[in-house]
Structures are given as structure tokens and as C-alpha cells.
Scaffold this active site. Structure first.
Site, PDB file in Angstrom:
ATOM      1  N   LYS A  79      -2.934  -9.164   1.621  1.00 11.03           N
ATOM      2  CA  LYS A  79      -2.531  -7.988   1.234  1.00 11.03           C
ATOM      3  C   LYS A  79      -2.333  -8.223  -0.460  1.00 11.03           C
ATOM      4  O   LYS A  79      -2.311  -9.138  -0.854  1.00 11.03           O
ATOM      5  CB  LYS A  79      -0.845  -7.817   1.520  1.00 11.03           C
ATOM      6  CG  LYS A  79      -0.237  -6.714   1.167  1.00 11.03           C
ATOM      7  CD  LYS A  79       0.894  -6.389   1.774  1.00 11.03           C
ATOM      8  CE  LYS A  79       1.760  -5.151   1.446  1.00 11.03           C
ATOM      9  NZ  LYS A  79       3.024  -4.924   1.826  1.00 11.03           N
ATOM     10  N   SER A 154       3.848  -0.443   4.301  1.00 13.19           N
ATOM     11  CA  SER A 154       3.065  -0.703   3.123  1.00 13.19           C
ATOM     12  C   SER A 154       1.753  -1.516   3.529  1.00 13.19           C
ATOM     13  O   SER A 154       0.976  -1.395   2.655  1.00 13.19           O
ATOM     14  CB  SER A 154       3.958  -0.938   1.950  1.00 13.19           C
ATOM     15  OG  SER A 154       4.252  -2.274   2.004  1.00 13.19           O
ATOM     16  N   SER A 178       7.204  -3.337   6.496  1.00 12.57           N
ATOM     17  CA  SER A 178       5.905  -3.000   6.050  1.00 12.57           C
ATOM     18  C   SER A 178       5.055  -3.893   6.858  1.00 12.57           C
ATOM     19  O   SER A 178       3.630  -3.640   6.734  1.00 12.57           O
ATOM     20  CB  SER A 178       5.816  -3.446   4.650  1.00 12.57           C
ATOM     21  OG  SER A 178       6.121  -2.204   4.099  1.00 12.57           O
TER      22      SER A 178
HETATM   23  N1  GLN Z   1       8.763   1.821   4.226  1.00  7.32           N
HETATM   24  C1  GLN Z   1       9.742   0.896   3.516  1.00  7.32           C
HETATM   25  C2  GLN Z   1       9.962   1.356   2.193  1.00  7.32           C
HETATM   26  O1  GLN Z   1       9.051   2.039   1.855  1.00  7.32           O
HETATM   27  C3  GLN Z   1       9.161  -0.613   3.747  1.00  7.32           C
HETATM   28  C4  GLN Z   1       8.374  -0.985   2.565  1.00  7.32           C
HETATM   29  C5  GLN Z   1       8.216  -2.523   2.738  1.00  7.32           C
HETATM   30  O2  GLN Z   1       8.693  -3.233   3.825  1.00  7.32           O
HETATM   31  N2  GLN Z   1       7.713  -3.277   1.830  1.00  7.32           N
HETATM   32  O3  GLN Z   1      10.856   0.711   1.623  1.00  7.32           O
END
Ligand code: GLN
Length: 483
Positions: A79, A154, A178
Site C-alpha cells: 500500500k 482504503s 480498510s
Molecule cells: N472507511 C474508513 C474511513 O474512511 C476506514 C479507513 C481506514 O481503515 N483507513 O475512515
């Protein structure tokens, strides 16, 4: 020879490399070819590394010498918020477009020591803020199973890379889901480890009390192998758990592997809402039946404060975001836009460099931390966070795992939720609890939803108490009926 990437797992590839069925260079080349074919459409990778073949050559030497480990010569995606020395790490943001990592993240150096081949850096929501990869400054990642839909986020690029046979595994980060939600959308496995199990040194901080790095792979065993390679105490991250504490945590776990099948708790009271897609609940119920058939006991559990979890997350997370993002000021990292004085430099750089969602969260976080609101929002959210953790700890006195769907819906259409941040935030309803409590959780594929003539994967989430990844792995493997 043509390598069948579809059926390949880390375990199988490791055996094949050892036997000499193919070399790490051939394996890496096969992945690079696949990426070349598919990445134009999917946009899972932001960049493919030229050096991949070189590191595969080095891995081949180690394998030949008989000193290779499980991951030697295994190609992976990383990532874009995890540092690899000398490579760009942009967190899919304009502000870090040209930023090169000056050092390796701890997970990176641990994987390098294993002889892993880094294929490239994967796409994500900017600074990991989002649930669809639509917040990337470099274009959305499309779901390899239906190009009209998102891959989740994400870590959408990491999940899509594995799902399109563009890597054997990938690393993601998980602050509120994410790793698990994109794994669920792409039909692969994703693990968010116990907070402190994996070092966060060298991952760009989003919500420091919530962030964990973890693997996305095709099978539970593959995720277990990667987890074991990256976990452990690290003096560069004071929140990592040392072996002694870890053993103590484990000794407190009621379920010990081998003794009996883990008992699974289901918080029925939290699963009745009409925001959950019918296909998701059907697949979920079927999964429970499958567990029962395999001899697992299923029990109802109560988590009285769980309905506050999403609210707690969307207060604590932006608070930490607003403080972590302060370092991107145009002076220290990446983009710098000149203004008439220092203050204007900040404004101009941040306006040019940061996307709308990131700015929204900085504003929200600054607000909940401001004097006068701090007690009403931030402190109260932290108190409720403790109550939610206590609910889970109490539930784990009578069960070993808690099962819910990973996400309330299968992959949604690109653009479907972009104009409504709240509906996007609701996607996180089942995943944020593991981050709030610091507990480990996995998403495993548990069925499909038929939409627009396509089969869209659905994920089952299993959460365990602190340090109980072992229980998750056992149940996950038995559930999938594979390795
Ligand atoms: N979808 C969640 C957010 O927007 C999780 C993001 C994450 O785990 N980095 O905060």
C-alpha cells in the site's frame, strides 16, 4: 512454462519454488505480465517497480542455497502509505506526489529479510481516508470482478491486486476497516491484527490509536504466514506488544487451539437494521449454518453499546487525523507552494495538495478537539470507546469469536456514494469496532450477491479478543475448508 496464477497460493508457490517447478524470476515475470494486462483497467497499482526482477534474482539465489523461508521469492504489493526506502510513497495524495521514502518501514524490512519481492505500490484512498479508493488523487481502483464497481477502500489497490492475480499477497493498513472491507468487496481474505501486534513504524499515521498494518491474501493460511513474518515487538513503535505481554494475553484466552471448536457469538440485536443488503444477511445466515454443520456452537451475544461505535470512530479518528496531518505543511515533506509569507505558504500548499475528504476530516477533528468542545465530543467518545471495549471483553467470557458481516453491502457502483459522505461512513459500521477495541478481525469470503448479472463477493467478519489471531485462523481455515 506457464504458471497458473489463479490457483496459486503462497503455500503452493513456496513448495513449487523449492522443488524448482519455476524460479522466483519466472514467477515475478508472470505477475508483471498479468499486471501489464489488467492494471490499465483496474488501476490497482500506482507504480510497478523496475527492481522487482532484480530482487527475484536475489531470492532465487537464496532458494538455491536451501536457506529460503516461506516467503522467499513471493511477489507482493505494498500500500502506498507504507515506506520502502528509495521508492515514492505518496499515500495517493498530491501533496506527496514526489516524496521518496528515506527509510524502510519495519514491515518492509521484515519482508525484505524474508526475501519477498516487491512488485509495486498499490492505490488507496488519500491518506487512507475513505472506503472506496475514490479519494485517491490518482484515479479510482476498479473492482476486478465488475469494473463498474469500486474495489472498496482504503486499501482497494491491495485487495484488487490480489483478486486480479497481480500479487500473491499485499499489505494494507486498517484504521476502521480498510483491509477487511476491500477484501470483502474483492472476494479475498484480509486480516486486521491486534493493535500492537505489528509495528506501525514507517506507515503514514492516520489515527494512531486505531491504525494497524495487515495482510490481504487469497487464503487464511497465506494471511497467517505474512502476519507471522511482520508481527512482533519493535523498539521503534512503543505500542508494539513484547512476547511476554503477548503470552500473558494468550494465557488469558479461554479457547486454546486444539481443545475444542471455538464458540461463535452473534450480536443479533445489531443485525436487524434495514441498512443491510438482503444478499449480505442471506450469505451471513448461511455461513452460520455452515459453522454449525462443522460442529461449532453458535450463541447470541449482547454488545449493549455497539450502536455508538460508528459515532465514536468518527470523532476519535478525525481528532487523531487532524493532529497527524499537521506535519504536511509544505515545509517538511513533499509539495511546497509559495505564498507571500509562511502562513500563506501553508494555506496554498495544503489547498493545492490535499483532497476534499482529507480537508473535511482535518476540520472535523480540529472542531472536536477545540476548547469548549473537547469534553463534549472527544472525551466523551473516549469514555464510550472504553464501554464498547468492555462489552466485547464481557462477550468474550462466553464465546471465542464474534461473527458479523464485514460490510453492509457488496461492492457498490463507482460514484454511487461520492456525493454523500455519511452514506460512505455507514459502510464502516461493522468494521470500526475492531479498531476501537484494538481486537483482531478477519474478513473471509462467504458467498455472492447477484447484481447486474455479476457475482459480487460478500465477506464474513470474525473478531476475537486481543492476541487471539490463532482462533481466527483456525475458524477461518475450517470455514473455507482449505489450508
Ligand atoms: N472507511 C474508513 C474511513 O474512511 C476506514 C479507513 C481506514 O481503515 N483507513 O475512515
Amino acid at each position: 512454462m506457464k504458471i497458473n496464477l489463479k490457483d496459486l497460493t503462497i503455500l503452493k508457490a513456496h513448495e513449487a519454488l523449492k522443488r524448482g517447478d519455476f524460479t522466483a524470476v519466472e514467477l515475478t515475470q508472470a505477475y508483471l505480465d498479468e499486471i501489464k494486462k489488467k492494471n490499465k483497467d483496474v488501476n490497482a497499482y500506482l507504480e510497478v517497480f523496475d527492481v522487482a526482477i532484480e530482487s527475484a534474482k536475489a531470492a532465487d539465489k537464496i532458494i538455491k542455497s536451501g536457506k529460503g523461508g516461506m516467503l522467499t521469492g513471493i511477489p507482493c504489493g505494498i500500500k502506498d502509505n507504507i515506506l520502502i526506502q528509495g521508492q515514492i510513497a505518496s499515500a495517493a495524495s498530491n501533496i506527496l506526489q514526489k516524496y521518496r521514502a528515506p527509510y524502510d518501514a519495519t514491515v518492509t524490512s521484515r519482508l525484505k529479510a524474508e526475501g519477498v519481492v516487491f512488485l509495486g505500490r498499490t492505490n488507496m484512498d488519500e491518506f487512507a481516508m475513505g472506503g472506496s479508493t475514490e479519494n485517491s488523487a490518482y484515479g479510482v481502483t476498479k473492482n476486478p470482478l465488475d469494473l463498474n464497481r469500486v474495489a472498496g477502500g482504503s486499501s482497494g489497490g491491495s485487495a484488487a491486486a490480489v483478486a486480479m492475480d497481480g500479487a500473491l499477497f499485499a499489505l494494507g493498513s486498517d484504521t476502521g476497516g480498510s483491509i477487511r472491507q476491500p477484501a470483502s468487496f474483492c472476494g479475498v481474505v484480509g486480516l486486521k491484527p491486534t493493535y500492537g501486534a505489528v509495528s506501525r513504524y514507517g506507515v503514514m499515521a492516520m489515527g494512531s490509536s486505531l491504525d494497524q498494518i495487515g495482510p490481504i491474501g487469497k487464503t487464511v493460511s497465506d494471511c497467517e504466514i505474512v502476519f507471522n513474518a511482520i508481527r512482533g515487538k519493535d523498539i521503534k513503535d512503543g505500542t508494539t506488544i513484547d512476547e511476554q505481554t503477548y503470552k500473558y494475553q494468550i494465557s488469558n484466552i479461554k479457547y486454546q487451539s486444539g481443545d475444542r471448536k471455538p464458540t461463535i457469538g452473534v450480536p443479533r440485536h445489531f443485525l436487524g437494521g434495514d441498512g443491510i443488503d438482503k444478499s449480505v444477511m442471506e450469505a451471513f445466515e448461511k455461513s452460520l449454518v455452515q459453522f454449525k454443520e462443522k460442529g461449532y456452537e453458535i450463541k447470541e451475544v449482547k454488545l449493549p453499546n455497539i450502536s455508538y461505535a460508528l459515532m465514536v470512530y468518527y470523532i476519535v479518528m478525525p481528532a487523531e487525523v487532524s493532529s497527524n496531518m499537521a506535519r504536511y505543511d509544505g515545509m517538511r515533506f513533499g509539495l511546497h507552494v509559495d505564498g507571500k509569507d509562511g502562513i500563506e505558504d501553508y494555506f496554498k500548499t495544503r489547498k493545492a495538495g490535499l483532497g476534499r475528504e482529507v480537508i473535511r476530516r482535518i476540520l472535523l477533528g480540529t472542531y472536536v478537539l477545540s476548547s469548549g468542545y473537547y469534553d463534549a465530543y472527544y472525551n466523551r467518545a473516549n469514555a464510550v470507546r472504553r464501554m464498547i471495549t468492555n462489552d466485547f471483553l464481557k462477550a468474550f467470557e462466553s464465546v471465542d469469536l464474534i461473527a458479523t458481516p464485514t460490510a453492509p453491502s457488496p461492492a457498490f457502483k463507482i460514484g454511487e456514494k461520492t456525493s454523500d459522505p455519511l452514506s460512505m461512513y455507514l459502510e464502516d459500521i461493522f468494521t470500526v469496532t475492531a479498531n476501537i477495541t484494538g481486537m483482531p478481525a478477519i474478513s473471509v469470503p462467504c458467498g455472492f450477491a447477484k447484481k447486474d448479472g455479476k457475482d459480487l463477493p460478500i465477506g464474513l467478519q470474525l473478531t476475537a479478543t486481543h492476541g487471539a489471531e490463532e482462533t481466527i485462523f483456525r475458524a477461518g481455515k475450517e470455514f473455507l475448508g482449505s489450508e
